[in-house]
Design an enzyme around this catalytic site. Structure first.
Site, mmCIF file in Angstrom:
data_model
loop_
_atom_site.group_PDB
_atom_site.id
_atom_site.type_symbol
_atom_site.label_atom_id
_atom_site.label_comp_id
_atom_site.label_asym_id
_atom_site.label_seq_id
_atom_site.Cartn_x
_atom_site.Cartn_y
_atom_site.Cartn_z
ATOM 1 N N SER A 16 -42.464 37.729 61.200
ATOM 2 C CA SER A 16 -41.047 38.089 61.085
ATOM 3 C C SER A 16 -40.748 39.304 61.949
ATOM 4 C CB SER A 16 -40.664 38.387 59.629
ATOM 5 O OG SER A 16 -41.333 39.550 59.164
ATOM 6 N N LEU A 18 -40.061 42.283 64.362
ATOM 7 C CA LEU A 18 -40.586 42.696 65.656
ATOM 8 C C LEU A 18 -41.804 41.879 66.049
ATOM 9 C CD1 LEU A 18 -40.359 46.589 65.210
ATOM 10 C CD2 LEU A 18 -38.597 45.007 66.031
ATOM 11 N N ASP A 37 -50.624 37.758 59.187
ATOM 12 C CA ASP A 37 -49.536 38.082 58.264
ATOM 13 C C ASP A 37 -49.941 37.672 56.858
ATOM 14 O OD1 ASP A 37 -46.294 38.656 59.010
ATOM 15 O OD2 ASP A 37 -46.715 37.958 56.973
ATOM 16 N N VAL A 59 -53.952 43.654 56.313
ATOM 17 C CA VAL A 59 -54.536 44.681 57.183
ATOM 18 C C VAL A 59 -55.160 45.824 56.388
ATOM 19 C CG1 VAL A 59 -53.012 44.123 59.106
ATOM 20 C CG2 VAL A 59 -52.345 45.931 57.482
ATOM 21 N N CYS A 85 -47.808 45.185 64.490
ATOM 22 C CA CYS A 85 -46.461 45.296 63.922
ATOM 23 C C CYS A 85 -46.467 45.361 62.398
ATOM 24 C CB CYS A 85 -45.596 44.128 64.367
ATOM 25 S SG CYS A 85 -45.239 44.095 66.133
ATOM 26 N N SER A 153 -42.432 54.670 64.721
ATOM 27 C CA SER A 153 -41.031 54.710 64.300
ATOM 28 C C SER A 153 -40.454 56.040 64.758
ATOM 29 C CB SER A 153 -40.916 54.602 62.780
ATOM 30 O OG SER A 153 -39.614 54.935 62.340
ATOM 31 N N TYR A 166 -43.618 57.609 54.926
ATOM 32 C CA TYR A 166 -43.425 56.782 56.116
ATOM 33 C C TYR A 166 -43.500 57.631 57.385
ATOM 34 C CZ TYR A 166 -41.373 53.012 58.940
ATOM 35 O OH TYR A 166 -41.129 52.035 59.871
ATOM 36 N N LYS A 170 -46.321 57.120 60.343
ATOM 37 C CA LYS A 170 -45.949 56.784 61.709
ATOM 38 C C LYS A 170 -46.271 57.918 62.676
ATOM 39 C CE LYS A 170 -44.340 52.655 60.884
ATOM 40 N NZ LYS A 170 -45.048 51.450 61.376
ATOM 41 N N THR A 201 -34.072 43.939 62.040
ATOM 42 C CA THR A 201 -35.148 43.192 61.395
ATOM 43 C C THR A 201 -34.632 42.641 60.060
ATOM 44 O OG1 THR A 201 -35.925 45.233 60.388
ATOM 45 C CG2 THR A 201 -36.941 44.587 62.484
#
Length: 263
Positions: A16, A18, A37, A59, A85, A153, A166, A170, A201
């Protein structure tokens, strides 16, 4: 690196957003692509639609990642390209106050660890596994064996209130990019990172459905063009990073010149 049917690639989070856009772009050039995924339904559907291979991969789990690479290499051969991604976040302030009682509510350390585990450790885990495989390949023209693209990001640089985990995750991806590029330089493997801004997205399109005014305000906050980024624009930059043999060790914002305010 020339991207064609001789090249095998792995895209994490490829079912999905990106990731899917990147899979689409790679397949359009004839590259063999494995989608990593967790969402089996989406993954199998997208793989069938695009002529890719689906591998159910978490992951955050080493055995799952190992199994994914084993399946991808058995079907497509050793990958020369990896695009990371897979990721996500859990929001919350470092400390907050309950609106009714005023009680102090600390950010849950387990949530902080989860976000770093998914984004930073998950990305690094896939880098290590993929680079180890790339290093076994014969070099292409110019001595190149492979290329890797990570997804950071703009929160790595402009983290907003409530984005502490987050932003940290990142920022760590951004921070390790140059070091990894130097680590892998003798092996002929390049690595770069994209820092996307507000992209169209599925989660953001969900905002459009639930709260169109908020969505429109977000789009208008981008200096130019005043809209959300299209995943295909991310994919275009990712392919440029894979193709261009002198593109190495860089983090690049893709954000329409936005600089995120505190809120």
């Amino acid at each position: 690196m020339k991207l064609d049917s001789s090249i095998s690639a792995v895209v994490t989070g490829g079912a999905s957003g990106l990731g899917k856009a990147t899979v689409t772009a790679l397949r359009a050039l004839g590259a063999k692509v494995a989608i990593f995924d967790l969402n089996r339904e989406n993954g199998e559907r997208v793989a069938k639609e695009l002529g890719a291979l689906y591998c159910e991969v978490n992951v955050m789990d080493e055995a799952s990642v190992d199994a994914g690479f084993a399946k991808a290499r058995a079907e497509n051969g050793q990958e020369r390209c990896l695009v990371n991604c897979a990721g996500g976040g859990r929001g919350g302030k470092t400390i907050a106050r309950d609106k009714k009682t005023g009680e102090i509510v600390p950010f849950k350390i387990a949530d902080f660890e989860y976000v770093l585990g998914l984004n930073t450790v998950g990305t690094f885990r896939c880098i290590v596994k993929s680079a180890a495989g790339m290093a076994t390949l014969d070099p292409l023209e110019g001595g190149e064996r492979g290329a890797i693209v990570n997804t950071g990001s703009v929160a790595a640089e402009d983290g907003q209130i409530g984005q502490v985990a987050y932003s940290a995750a990142k920022a760590a991806i951004k921070g390790m990019t140059l070091t990894i590029a130097r680590d892998l330089s003798r092996e002929g493997i390049r690595i770069n990172t994209i820092l996307p801004g507000i992209m169209a997205t599925p989660p953001m399109l969900g905002v459009k459905d639930r709260a169109p005014q908020i969505f429109d305000n977000l789009a208008a906050s981008v200096p130019f063009p005043p809209r959300l980024g299209d995943p295909s624009e991310y994919a275009d930059l990712a392919l440029t990073m894979l193709r261009n043999g002198y593109f190495n060790g860089e983090t690049v914002r893709l954000d329409g010149a936005i600089r995120m305010p505190p809120r």
